[in-house]
Motif scaffolding. Structure first.
Motif, mmCIF file in Angstrom:
data_model
loop_
_atom_site.group_PDB
_atom_site.id
_atom_site.type_symbol
_atom_site.label_atom_id
_atom_site.label_comp_id
_atom_site.label_asym_id
_atom_site.label_seq_id
_atom_site.Cartn_x
_atom_site.Cartn_y
_atom_site.Cartn_z
ATOM 1 N N ALA A 56 32.850 85.384 58.253
ATOM 2 C CA ALA A 56 31.774 85.180 58.948
ATOM 3 C C ALA A 56 31.805 83.549 59.027
ATOM 4 O O ALA A 56 31.762 82.837 58.073
ATOM 5 C CB ALA A 56 30.320 85.662 58.678
ATOM 6 N N LEU A 57 31.581 82.937 60.495
ATOM 7 C CA LEU A 57 31.599 81.588 60.584
ATOM 8 C C LEU A 57 30.578 81.066 61.547
ATOM 9 O O LEU A 57 30.553 81.641 62.798
ATOM 10 C CB LEU A 57 33.139 81.127 60.999
ATOM 11 N N ARG A 58 29.730 79.952 61.226
ATOM 12 C CA ARG A 58 28.747 79.661 62.195
ATOM 13 C C ARG A 58 28.959 78.039 62.440
ATOM 14 O O ARG A 58 29.388 77.266 61.737
ATOM 15 C CB ARG A 58 27.418 79.452 61.744
ATOM 16 N N ASP A 59 29.196 77.879 63.692
ATOM 17 C CA ASP A 59 29.690 76.387 64.440
ATOM 18 C C ASP A 59 28.689 76.017 65.227
ATOM 19 O O ASP A 59 28.234 76.639 66.409
ATOM 20 C CB ASP A 59 31.016 76.842 65.260
ATOM 21 N N ASP A 60 27.987 74.883 64.923
ATOM 22 C CA ASP A 60 26.893 74.410 65.744
ATOM 23 C C ASP A 60 27.393 73.271 66.471
ATOM 24 O O ASP A 60 26.830 72.101 66.619
ATOM 25 C CB ASP A 60 25.867 73.878 64.557
ATOM 26 N N ASP A 61 28.413 73.381 67.381
ATOM 27 C CA ASP A 61 29.055 72.360 68.203
ATOM 28 C C ASP A 61 27.877 72.048 69.244
ATOM 29 O O ASP A 61 27.163 73.018 69.785
ATOM 30 C CB ASP A 61 30.044 72.956 68.867
ATOM 31 N N PRO A 62 27.839 70.679 69.700
ATOM 32 C CA PRO A 62 26.707 70.293 70.594
ATOM 33 C C PRO A 62 26.758 70.878 71.904
ATOM 34 O O PRO A 62 25.491 71.281 72.596
ATOM 35 C CB PRO A 62 26.916 68.700 70.626
#
Length: 262
Positions: free
Chosen positions: A208-214
């Motif tokens: 599971a991966l969370r990516d907070d790209d703008p």
């Protein structure tokens, strides 16, 4: 004093011999990173012959193929290894109903160091830390476009002689999608490896991966299965397949590779 010096020398030689006799434990295949380290003075070269990822989105499809993606690991001490990775050639193709764009070029360089905190041979419970950084030498779509960094804590636990559990939490200063600046990304991977016999190991994994790209915050989920064949004490072949479990995740990834210890 003479006996003490002889004892110290014999203990050092014994420790060095044990390190040299350490079983080969490549990083590949799979998503998890094993906690074991390369024995001092040894070098591991681990290469993907071809690595293909496909991502279908409404109205478009992207295919990314990497050739010769290579990681070199060098045993610096009994518990520490230095690492350098590079992709010599990549091909990215994006197409939709009106256009077709292709990019060919080299990928970024990664530099890292894995330091084992407990059981560097991976026996029993083994724990390491792995800081790394990426240098933006690659072309856009193949490389990220800016420098990045990350930190992993690989954990391996041998449940029995044939079954082991791998866990790899990771936090990154990931490069923004536009190739300028960084943002927070974090993930956790769990895998179960089963030795089918002395030479073959089958591994199933979930990530599971969370990516907070703008530009777009997203969560990805992946299921993967890999098979490794240890042809001899210093040579391994592998195959790997993964499937995305939600719309934000690339649909499929397949690769095959080889690892050699020198």
């Amino acid at each position: 004093m003479k006996r003490l010096l002889i004892g110290i020398a014999l203990a050092s030689l014994s420790g060095a011999a044990m390190a040299q006799d350490r079983e080969y434990c490549p990083d590949r295949p799979g998503i998890d990173t094993p906690a074991c380290t390369i024995a001092p003075g040894k070098i591991s070269v681990e290469t993907s012959i071809a690595d293909w990822t496909r991502d279908d989105q409404p109205g478009s499809r992207e295919d990314n193929i990497l050739f010769g993606d290579t990681l070199v690991r060098v045993g610096v001490s009994d518990t520490i290894e230095a690492r350098i990775g590079w992709t010599p050639f990549g091909h990215d193709r994006m197409r939709d109903s009106t256009s077709l764009d292709t990019v060919n070029g080299v990928g970024d360089v990664s530099l890292g160091m894995k330091a084992n905190l407990h059981n560097p041979d991976g026996a029993g419970l083994s724990v390491s830390v792995l800081p790394f950084m990426t240098l933006p030498v690659g072309r856009s779509s193949i490389g990220a476009g800016d420098w990045g960094a990350g930190f992993l804590v690989p954990v391996t636990y041998e449940i029995s002689d044939t079954v082991s559990l791998d866990l790899t939490p990771e936090i990154d200063a990931a490069v923004d999608q536009d190739g300028n600046g960084r943002h927070l990304a974090y993930s956790s991977t769990a895998g179960l490896a089963v030795k089918l016999d002395k030479a073959f190991t089958l591994t199933g994994e979930m990530q599971a991966l969370r990516d907070d790209d703008p530009q777009e915050h997203e969560t990805q989920a992946v299921a993967a299965l890999s098979l490794a064949w240890m042809a001899n004490d210093n040579l391994q072949f592998d195959i790997f397949g993964a499937a995305g479990l939600n719309a934000n995740t690339p649909d499929a990834r397949v690769y095959a590779g080889i690892s050699r210890r020198f």
